[in-house]
Design a protein around this motif. Sequence first.
Motif, mmCIF file in Angstrom:
data_model
loop_
_atom_site.group_PDB
_atom_site.id
_atom_site.type_symbol
_atom_site.label_atom_id
_atom_site.label_comp_id
_atom_site.label_asym_id
_atom_site.label_seq_id
_atom_site.Cartn_x
_atom_site.Cartn_y
_atom_site.Cartn_z
ATOM 1 N N UNK A 156 12.211 12.759 46.211
ATOM 2 C CA UNK A 156 10.903 12.145 46.013
ATOM 3 C C UNK A 156 11.054 10.664 45.641
ATOM 4 N N UNK A 157 11.992 10.361 44.775
ATOM 5 C CA UNK A 157 12.213 8.977 44.349
ATOM 6 C C UNK A 157 12.628 8.116 45.540
ATOM 7 N N UNK A 158 13.537 8.613 46.369
ATOM 8 C CA UNK A 158 13.979 7.865 47.550
ATOM 9 C C UNK A 158 12.807 7.646 48.499
ATOM 10 N N UNK A 159 11.988 8.673 48.704
ATOM 11 C CA UNK A 159 10.818 8.551 49.570
ATOM 12 C C UNK A 159 9.837 7.517 49.030
ATOM 13 N N UNK A 160 9.584 7.537 47.734
ATOM 14 C CA UNK A 160 8.671 6.570 47.129
ATOM 15 C C UNK A 160 9.208 5.142 47.258
ATOM 16 N N UNK A 161 10.509 4.980 47.092
ATOM 17 C CA UNK A 161 11.119 3.654 47.240
ATOM 18 C C UNK A 161 10.947 3.139 48.668
ATOM 19 N N UNK A 162 11.155 4.007 49.659
ATOM 20 C CA UNK A 162 10.987 3.610 51.060
ATOM 21 C C UNK A 162 9.543 3.223 51.334
ATOM 22 N N UNK A 163 8.597 4.018 50.841
ATOM 23 C CA UNK A 163 7.186 3.725 51.067
ATOM 24 C C UNK A 163 6.788 2.402 50.412
ATOM 25 N N UNK A 164 7.315 2.140 49.218
ATOM 26 C CA UNK A 164 7.010 0.893 48.527
ATOM 27 C C UNK A 164 7.577 -0.299 49.293
ATOM 28 N N UNK A 165 8.825 -0.207 49.742
ATOM 29 C CA UNK A 165 9.429 -1.295 50.503
ATOM 30 C C UNK A 165 8.639 -1.574 51.781
ATOM 31 N N UNK A 166 8.187 -0.517 52.458
ATOM 32 C CA UNK A 166 7.389 -0.682 53.673
ATOM 33 C C UNK A 166 6.066 -1.368 53.348
ATOM 34 N N UNK A 167 5.428 -0.940 52.281
ATOM 35 C CA UNK A 167 4.145 -1.538 51.892
ATOM 36 C C UNK A 167 4.317 -3.007 51.536
ATOM 37 N N UNK A 168 5.359 -3.330 50.790
ATOM 38 C CA UNK A 168 5.604 -4.717 50.407
ATOM 39 C C UNK A 168 5.943 -5.593 51.611
ATOM 40 N N UNK A 169 6.611 -5.023 52.589
ATOM 41 C CA UNK A 169 6.974 -5.782 53.793
ATOM 42 C C UNK A 169 5.745 -6.130 54.623
ATOM 43 N N UNK A 170 4.694 -5.300 54.520
ATOM 44 C CA UNK A 170 3.487 -5.537 55.303
ATOM 45 C C UNK A 170 2.481 -6.425 54.567
ATOM 46 N N UNK A 171 2.733 -6.764 53.324
ATOM 47 C CA UNK A 171 1.821 -7.634 52.555
ATOM 48 C C UNK A 171 2.242 -9.037 52.591
#
Length: 95
Positions: A80-95
């Motif tokens: 879950x932690x790895x998945x959340x980190x990936x989702x956060x990095x993706x979100x930050x890359x799109x902002x």
Amino acid sequence: MKTISAKEAKNSFGSFLDSAQREPVMITKRDRPIGIFFSMHDVEALMQVSDGFKNQINTGILAGIADADAGRVTECNEDLIVDLQKRLKTKLAHN
């Protein structure tokens, strides 16, 4: 942010106050920061931001408690932690 020495602030207090109305002023003593002087307008704005964050945090906590009470929970594990980190990095890359 403007920076002045404590001696300058003391010797030119009126100018110091005028500067603080335009932007925060850092005061130094012996080249070390000792404080920051904010205008009342800046302080009121900071308090509003702080209150907004408090409200968001409170709302999030209440939602989390409601989810836990309703059984909507997820076990916090390494996957879950790895998945959340990936989702956060993706979100930050799109902002």
